[in-house]
Design an enzyme around this catalytic site. Structure first.
Site, PDB file in Angstrom:
ATOM      1  N   HIS A  25      61.577  59.767  53.983  1.00  0.00           N
ATOM      2  CA  HIS A  25      61.996  60.475  55.123  1.00  0.00           C
ATOM      3  C   HIS A  25      60.942  61.579  55.339  1.00  0.00           C
ATOM      4  O   HIS A  25      60.200  62.089  54.483  1.00  0.00           O
ATOM      5  CB  HIS A  25      63.379  60.848  54.854  1.00  0.00           C
ATOM      6  CG  HIS A  25      63.621  62.279  53.838  1.00  0.00           C
ATOM      7  ND1 HIS A  25      63.136  63.622  53.991  1.00  0.00           N
ATOM      8  CD2 HIS A  25      63.910  62.082  52.328  1.00  0.00           C
ATOM      9  CE1 HIS A  25      63.438  64.154  52.917  1.00  0.00           C
ATOM     10  NE2 HIS A  25      63.685  63.137  51.955  1.00  0.00           N
ATOM     11  N   CYS A  26      61.043  62.234  56.389  1.00  0.00           N
ATOM     12  CA  CYS A  26      60.236  63.507  56.738  1.00  0.00           C
ATOM     13  C   CYS A  26      61.383  64.475  57.191  1.00  0.00           C
ATOM     14  O   CYS A  26      62.380  64.421  56.691  1.00  0.00           O
ATOM     15  CB  CYS A  26      59.126  63.083  58.214  1.00  0.00           C
ATOM     16  SG  CYS A  26      60.176  62.737  59.513  1.00  0.00           S
ATOM     17  N   ALA A  27      60.993  65.585  57.946  1.00  0.00           N
ATOM     18  CA  ALA A  27      61.697  66.671  58.107  1.00  0.00           C
ATOM     19  C   ALA A  27      62.872  66.226  59.084  1.00  0.00           C
ATOM     20  O   ALA A  27      63.917  66.854  58.987  1.00  0.00           O
ATOM     21  CB  ALA A  27      60.812  67.561  58.777  1.00  0.00           C
ATOM     22  N   ARG A  29      63.522  62.625  60.185  1.00  0.00           N
ATOM     23  CA  ARG A  29      63.823  61.274  60.265  1.00  0.00           C
ATOM     24  C   ARG A  29      63.730  60.539  58.978  1.00  0.00           C
ATOM     25  O   ARG A  29      62.891  60.759  58.185  1.00  0.00           O
ATOM     26  CB  ARG A  29      63.034  60.579  61.204  1.00  0.00           C
ATOM     27  CG  ARG A  29      62.768  60.894  62.565  1.00  0.00           C
ATOM     28  CD  ARG A  29      61.527  60.795  63.361  1.00  0.00           C
ATOM     29  NE  ARG A  29      60.726  61.848  63.203  1.00  0.00           N
ATOM     30  CZ  ARG A  29      59.337  61.688  63.011  1.00  0.00           C
ATOM     31  NH1 ARG A  29      58.663  60.315  63.338  1.00  0.00           N
ATOM     32  NH2 ARG A  29      58.512  62.750  62.810  1.00  0.00           N
TER      33      ARG A  29
END
Length: 457
Positions: A25-27, A29
């Site tokens: 995951h990113c910030a 999504r």
């Protein structure tokens, strides 16, 4: 929001745990590499509590939860599909490598450039903000340019660009699967004090070194991008090739030694000069387009940028922007991209005011705020693209804003920051702000005029 429940509901909607090759995951999504995307129930996923949109891009299926929620969902989701917190898939392959396998060659190339430059962006942003501060000091005579404070800040602001080949060398070597410190050494060779530093010298006249009958121009590569990228790519091939033939007992001594010698000669004799010609050529072409087409170029690029984002090709632009910064002292592409990004926020606000769908309203405001801060995925994939016509409205706003910032010659001192944060690195904050308003208002009005088909659910 019940994070465990949402995570458990996600797995069957994604086609089961065996259909998820890798997860991270990113910030904002959840990023998933899926074996067979035809098994995904996209509409079912978008109906889940907390989901602001879902889309497939850059070899990954991405589900937008937003800041603060995505990491909590991933905490419960990862064990269900065998993913780990250290970015490894169940097979031991990194998520990045798994995603690249799903991309076409051009998208893979763009992603590689992005992986190289994203870690460097904080250094360039810091330098850009310092340049902006120095510009204000000089313009409004806050500090004497001969004072110790001004001189030292000037040193701080230029340092990142002077050693840019070293930063790129380390980052590129890691991305190409080579030793990052050897990459930094190659960058150091290309910026060695024995080479004339062209940074800030318009009429630099380097000496020529006689190397077995060949004349080697003793001009450094401070501030350049393409020469070191090409050289480190060659270095990675050399290092990998040597490790296959050099015995393990002497690998630590022989491989770095031969890699540095061979790549160093290659850098100064062949690849470096060719890379400089290529970099200068790209900059010249862009300058001709920018100075000839002017606002029309801004209109076209501002209108098309969000469509380019859908393909993932925009990741390759960092290298071009860094080359512009080095060659002309400013980045005129970033303000255009910024107009396209904030226009997505304007279109999303229009959807918020017009729609009667409760979930769309819940998504629209945070998505718009995110777009104004430079993160457009929630707005694009969660709202505008889903309704289609708001995406066109955003393109219109981006085109109008792009035309204005080109007309007023707005440039940036860095790369990576758009939206509101770009005020910190904009060379002309006033006209950037006017372009910001034009893009948002244009997208807002265009979206209301175009309308869209309201969802029944």
């Amino acid at each position: 929001m019940n994070y465990r429940e949402v995570a458990e509901q996600l797995v069957p909607l994604l086609g089961g745990e065996n259909n998820v090759v890798s997860a991270t995951h990113c910030a904002t999504r959840l990023r998933l590499v899926i074996d067979d995307e035809s098994q995904i129930d996209k509409s079912g996923i978008e109906e889940l509590d907390g989901v602001k949109g879902a889309f497939s891009s850059s070899g990954q299926f991405q589900i937008i939860f937003g800041t603060g929620n995505v990491n909590k969902v991933f905490e419960h989701f990862a064990p269900l599909v065998g993913a780990t917190m250290d970015d490894k898939s169940p097979t031991g392959e990194t998520h990045s490598d798994a995603a690249k396998r799903k991309m076409n060659p051009f998208a893979r190339f763009a992603r590689t450039l992005s992986n190289i430059f994203v870690p460097i962006i904080p250094a360039i942003v810091a330098a850009g903000m310092l340049m902006g501060l120095l510009g204000l000091m000089k313009t409004y005579e806050w500090v004497d340019p001969e004072s110790g404070l001004f001189v030292m800040l000037d040193m701080f602001s230029s340092a990142a660009f002077i050693i840019l080949p070293i930063l790129i060398g380390m980052s590129a070597a890691k991305e190409f699967g080579a030793n990052g410190y050897l990459g930094a050494v190659i960058g150091g060779i290309m910026t060695h004090p024995a080479l004339l530093n062209p940074w800030g010298l318009a009429d630099a006249q380097p000496s020529t070194l006689d190397f077995f009958g060949f004349g080697v121009e003793m001009l450094g590569y401070q501030g350049t991008v393409i020469p070191v990228l090409l050289t480190v790519y060659v270095m990675a091939k050399v290092e990998k090739g040597l490790r296959k033939v050099v015995p393990n007992t002497i690998d630590l001594l022989v491989t770095p030694f031969l890699t540095v010698i061979f790549t160093g000669f290659t850098a100064l004799l062949v690849v470096g000069p060719l890379g400089r010609i290529l970099g200068n050529g790209i900059t010249t072409v862009l300058d001709v387009v920018y100075n000839t087409a002017g606002p029309i170029a801004g209109l076209i690029f501002g209108g098309l940028y969000s469509t380019i984002v859908l393909t993932g090709v925009h990741h390759s632009f960092h290298a071009i922007e860094a080359e512009l910064l080095s060659n002309i002292g400013g980045n005129y592409l970033l303000p255009i991209w910024a107009m396209a990004n904030v226009a997505q926020g304007g279109a999303t606000l229009a959807v918020f005011f017009r729609t009667k769908n409760k979930k769309t309203k819940e998504i629209a405001v945070p998505a718009a705020v995110s777009a104004f801060l430079g993160i457009t995925e929630p707005a694009i994939f969660g709202v505008n693209l889903k309704h289609r016509r708001p995406f066109i409205g955003a393109a219109i706003g981006g085109a109008l804003g792009g035309a204005y910032v080109v007309f007023t010659h707005v440039m940036a001192n860095g790369i990576g920051l758009t939206g509101i944060p770009m005020f910190a690195i904009a060379q002309d904050p006033l006209n950037y702000g006017i372009g910001f308003v034009i893009a948002v208002a244009g997208a807002f009005i265009a979206t209301l005029l175009l309308g869209w088909k309201e969802e029944t659910k």
